[in-house]
Write an enzyme that holds these catalytic residues in place. Structure first.
Site, PDB file in Angstrom:
ATOM      1  N   HIS A 156      30.713  48.381  41.632  1.00  0.00           N
ATOM      2  CA  HIS A 156      31.134  47.315  40.709  1.00  0.00           C
ATOM      3  C   HIS A 156      30.784  47.675  39.270  1.00  0.00           C
ATOM      4  CE1 HIS A 156      32.117  44.082  43.721  1.00  0.00           C
ATOM      5  NE2 HIS A 156      31.540  45.002  44.469  1.00  0.00           N
ATOM      6  N   ASP A 208      33.160  40.808  36.432  1.00  0.00           N
ATOM      7  CA  ASP A 208      33.433  41.279  37.783  1.00  0.00           C
ATOM      8  C   ASP A 208      34.115  40.184  38.608  1.00  0.00           C
ATOM      9  OD1 ASP A 208      32.549  43.548  39.782  1.00  0.00           O
ATOM     10  OD2 ASP A 208      32.253  41.640  40.815  1.00  0.00           O
TER      11      ASP A 208
END
Ligand code: UDP
Length: 479
Positions: free
Chosen positions: A21, A120
């Site tokens: 991520h 994210d």
């Protein structure tokens, strides 16, 4: 902080837990930083789960001392037993989500004020209230395929239509999910397993966030049109979800200078030195990313399978999910005889490697991957054929994209990692296939060219970032 036209674009990036991520977040931020009038504030949730994450954050910040500011988000205490999950990364996602409200007061006094949030995908529900309270546009970066994003966003449509069936994907998803505008349905067997576990944290986050996607201002995806033209077009035509904001294919997001370790191991046994000594295209590189541990039984079969393939190999072994806990030695798992043979034919490492450099090395001719999208994109970037064995999460959906693209193979019958032990013979056979197939090689080179065009000067990626900066600039006041 000024520029010729008098306006600075100030973007706050908020990553989530895990290298898979963090890395695309920083690579995307680096694309914006190519524009001198762009300033980035990186919000860093503390603590990180892995050591590799904190090292990468430091390298990123010190690489752009004038253009990047860092703000730590000190996470609130969290009781992991309050959620139905044992995955340290997913638990950390939840911990970050629950701490995001702390950001609003910290960010309200930033100068210049923020032009946009880019965060994210796992943080949507927590970030939307923050961006709304600060009246700052909200964008997410999606770390997986456009195919996976289509599935994720279409879930809300399915859910809305099938509420009476119980509200859990396990009950309202049948044998396959048909996504409008996408010719290949997603079979139930490819769906992230935890999404089909009612009450799991994974399910909770997915179901909470999918209906909120239409509240965003845009979505950045690490893909490019030649790779996933159909899915990107379907998303942008509003076929997958009516009212979805623009989906910007800004991939491939490639390894950047800041990712290079300062004190790279160049000793005789370092992966790069070892690769230097191997013939061109002779090595299969094996790595299952930064958070996929392989079972002992499977490790033994893999070792045997790699030996049976007859090819040389560079194998990054991970015995534990979180690097801070990975203190076991391979010698404790494999027989001395196997260890001896392996040393003759390959290099096995337990340390973090610079995957970008490895895949770019001329002696690497194939990649046995766990189907992590970052890894796949990196392989495509270097034109390396892929054997994609989805281990978990979205990795089977990624493997479908790999197989569809013609740049690799996905042995469907292997199932998820850890589901059944895949035998050495099968592994050896599949490795031989990717290492020797001329058609895979040719297609991999074609996609490599397309990837480089998309990411090159004047390519689709640059055009999209520039357009976005211009758009944000117009809304800005002058400082
Ligand atoms: N990676 C690396 N060295 C390692 C293991 C992983 O550089 O020893 C990088 C890899 O290049 C990729 C990321 O870590 O950028 C892993 O992301 P991916 O999406 O492939 O898989 P995940 O780890 O999230 O499952």
């Amino acid at each position: 902080m000024n520029n010729a036209s008098g306006s600075i674009v100030h973007v706050a990036f908020v990553p989530s837990a895990g290298l898979g991520h963090l890395t695309p977040c920083l690579r995307l931020a680096a694309l914006f930083l190519r524009h001198q009038y762009c300033h980035v504030t990186l919000i860093t949730p503390k603590p990180t789960v892995s050591l590799a994450e904190s090292h990468l954050i430091s390298r990123f910040c010190s690489s752009f001392p004038d253009q990047v500011s860092q703000i730590d988000l000190h996470l609130l205490p969290f009781d992991p037993t309050s959620e139905n999950s044992s995955d340290p990364f997913w638990l950390h996602f939840e911990r970050i989500r629950r701490s995001l409200h702390l950001l609003a007061p910290i960010l309200s006094s930033l100068t210049p004020p923020l032009s946009a949030f880019v965060y994210d995908v796992s943080l949507i529900s927590g970030m939307i209230p923050v961006s709304e309270s600060l009246a700052v546009p909200s964008y997410i970066y999606f770390i997986a395929t456009a195919r996976m994003f289509s599935f994720f966003s279409h879930l809300s449509v399915l859910d809305a239509a099938k509420k009476h069936a119980g509200g859990h994907p396990a009950s309202f998803i049948g044998d396959a999910v048909e996504i409008p505008g996408i010719h290949l349905p997603v079979p139930r067997s490819s769906i992230p397993p935890l999404l089909l576990v009612p009450g799991s944290l994974f399910e909770k986050i997915f179901m909470e966030d999918s209906p909120r996607l239409t509240k965003l201002d845009g979505i950045f995806i690490n893909t490019f049109e030649e790779m996933e033209e159909e899915a990107v077009a379907a998303l942008n035509a509003g076929k997958v979800v009516p009212g979805l904001p623009p989906v910007h294919a800004v991939g491939p997001l490639m390894p950047c200078e800041f990712e290079k370790e300062q004190d790279q191991d160049m000793s005789a046994n370092s992966p790069l030195k070892w690769l230097d000594a191997q013939p061109e295209g002779s090595v299969v590189y094996v790595c299952f990313g930064n958070r996929t541990a392989t079972t002992r039984e499977q490790l033994k079969e893999m070792a045997e399978g790699l030996l049976r393939s007859g090819y040389r190999f560079l194998w990054v072994v991970k015995l534990k999910m979180v690097d801070k806990e990975d203190d076991e030695d391979l010698e404790q798992v494999l027989e001395p005889e196997v260890m001896k043979k392996m040393k003759e034919k390959g290099l096995v490492v337990k340390t973090w490697v610079n995957q970008g450099e490895i895949l770019g090395h001329t002696s690497v001719g194939g990649f046995l991957s766990h189907g992590g999208w970052n890894s796949i994109v990196e392989s495509i970037w270097h034109g390396v054929p892929i054997l994609s064995w989805g281990q978990n999460g979205d990795q089977k959906i990624t493997s479908e994209v790999v197989a569809e693209s013609g740049t690799g193979v996905w042995p469907v019958e292997w199932g998820w990692g850890g589901e059944a032990v895949v035998k050495a013979e099968e592994i050896g056979k599949a490795v031989r296939e990717i290492m020797s197939s001329e058609s895979l090689k040719a297609r991999a080179l074609q996609l490599k060219e397309a990837a480089r065009k998309a990411a090159g000067v004047g390519g689709s990626c640059e055009v999209k970032i520039r357009t976005m900066i211009e758009k944000w600039k117009k809304k800005n006041v002058v400082y």
